[in-house]
Design a protein around this motif. Structure first.
Motif, PDB file in Angstrom:
ATOM      1  N   ASN A  20       0.780  -1.278   0.081  1.00  0.00           N
ATOM      2  CA  ASN A  20       0.047  -0.053  -0.157  1.00  0.00           C
ATOM      3  C   ASN A  20       0.963   1.326  -0.063  1.00  0.00           C
ATOM      4  O   ASN A  20       0.545   2.357  -0.039  1.00  0.00           O
ATOM      5  N   GLY A  21       2.222   1.161  -0.051  1.00  0.00           N
ATOM      6  CA  GLY A  21       2.959   2.411  -0.150  1.00  0.00           C
ATOM      7  C   GLY A  21       2.891   3.237   0.990  1.00  0.00           C
ATOM      8  O   GLY A  21       3.164   2.844   2.088  1.00  0.00           O
ATOM      9  N   ALA A  22       2.298   4.569   0.644  1.00  0.00           N
ATOM     10  CA  ALA A  22       2.301   5.562   1.511  1.00  0.00           C
ATOM     11  C   ALA A  22       1.057   5.484   2.526  1.00  0.00           C
ATOM     12  O   ALA A  22       1.019   6.266   3.444  1.00  0.00           O
ATOM     13  N   VAL A  23       0.290   4.474   2.047  1.00  0.00           N
ATOM     14  CA  VAL A  23      -0.992   4.501   2.945  1.00  0.00           C
ATOM     15  C   VAL A  23      -1.053   3.588   3.895  1.00  0.00           C
ATOM     16  O   VAL A  23      -0.668   2.258   3.671  1.00  0.00           O
ATOM     17  N   THR A  24      -0.854   3.905   5.127  1.00  0.00           N
ATOM     18  CA  THR A  24      -0.640   3.017   6.132  1.00  0.00           C
ATOM     19  C   THR A  24      -1.678   2.713   6.848  1.00  0.00           C
ATOM     20  O   THR A  24      -3.125   3.302   6.475  1.00  0.00           O
TER      21      THR A  24
END
Length: 176
Positions: free
Chosen positions: A22-26
């Motif tokens: 999800n990369g930057a989406v935590t």
């Protein structure tokens, strides 16, 4: 007094390793991502329509007072295009796909593409479009609140430039 509890470092490290696709989406992303992506793609369409309208008006501006307006049209066109790039980048960060398709562009846009017959018509239509963007982006900023501060700040930055554009168009309109 701030009562927010900070997460311990070990928990942060463990969470960061989960769902890395999800990369930057935590995990703590609180906004409704599909809605945010829809709003971003609508804003992308709005910026692209505004770019195209300003660019046309730049080339079509004629008459005694046209040079000042044309210079503003060209400057604003460049800024609208830069806004679209920033919005597309944010869409990608959130795991979405920026919709650059010309099919339905004006329907996705909050602003309209109005060619304008005279210089006064062109300035007026650009002012109306800026006012639409201002109201729309203010609502988006409010909607996002603290659920997605990065996207909120992006819209706040763009909103400030749109307000400047509206002020420029209002000044030119007054002089016509």
């Amino acid at each position: 007094m701030n009562t927010t509890q900070l997460t311990d470092v070990q928990t942060l490290r463990e969470r960061a390793r989960r769902h890395i696709e999800n990369g930057a989406v935590t995990e703590d992303y609180r906004a409704d991502r599909p809605t945010v992506l829809r709003l971003l793609n609508e804003a992308l369409a709005t910026e692209l329509v505004c770019y195209l309208r300003y660019k046309r008006h730049y080339f079509m501006a004629t008459g005694l007072k046209a040079s000042v307006a044309a210079d503003e049209f060209l400057e604003h066109a460049g800024q609208e295009l830069a806004h679209s790039d920033k919005i597309a980048e944010r869409i990608m960060q959130l795991g979405g796909e920026p919709d650059f398709s010309p099919n339905g562009l004006e329907q996705r846009s909050h602003a309209e593409y109005v060619a304008g017959e005279s210089l006064k018509d062109m300035v007026t239509e650009n002012l109306v479009a800026e006012r639409i963007a201002i109201e729309s982006y203010r609502e988006i900023v409010s909607y996002l609140g603290n659920d997605d501060p990065t996207t909120r700040r992006l819209f706040e930055e763009i909103l400030a430039e749109e307000e400047e554009h509206a002020d420029d168009m209002a000044d030119i309109l007054e002089d016509l």
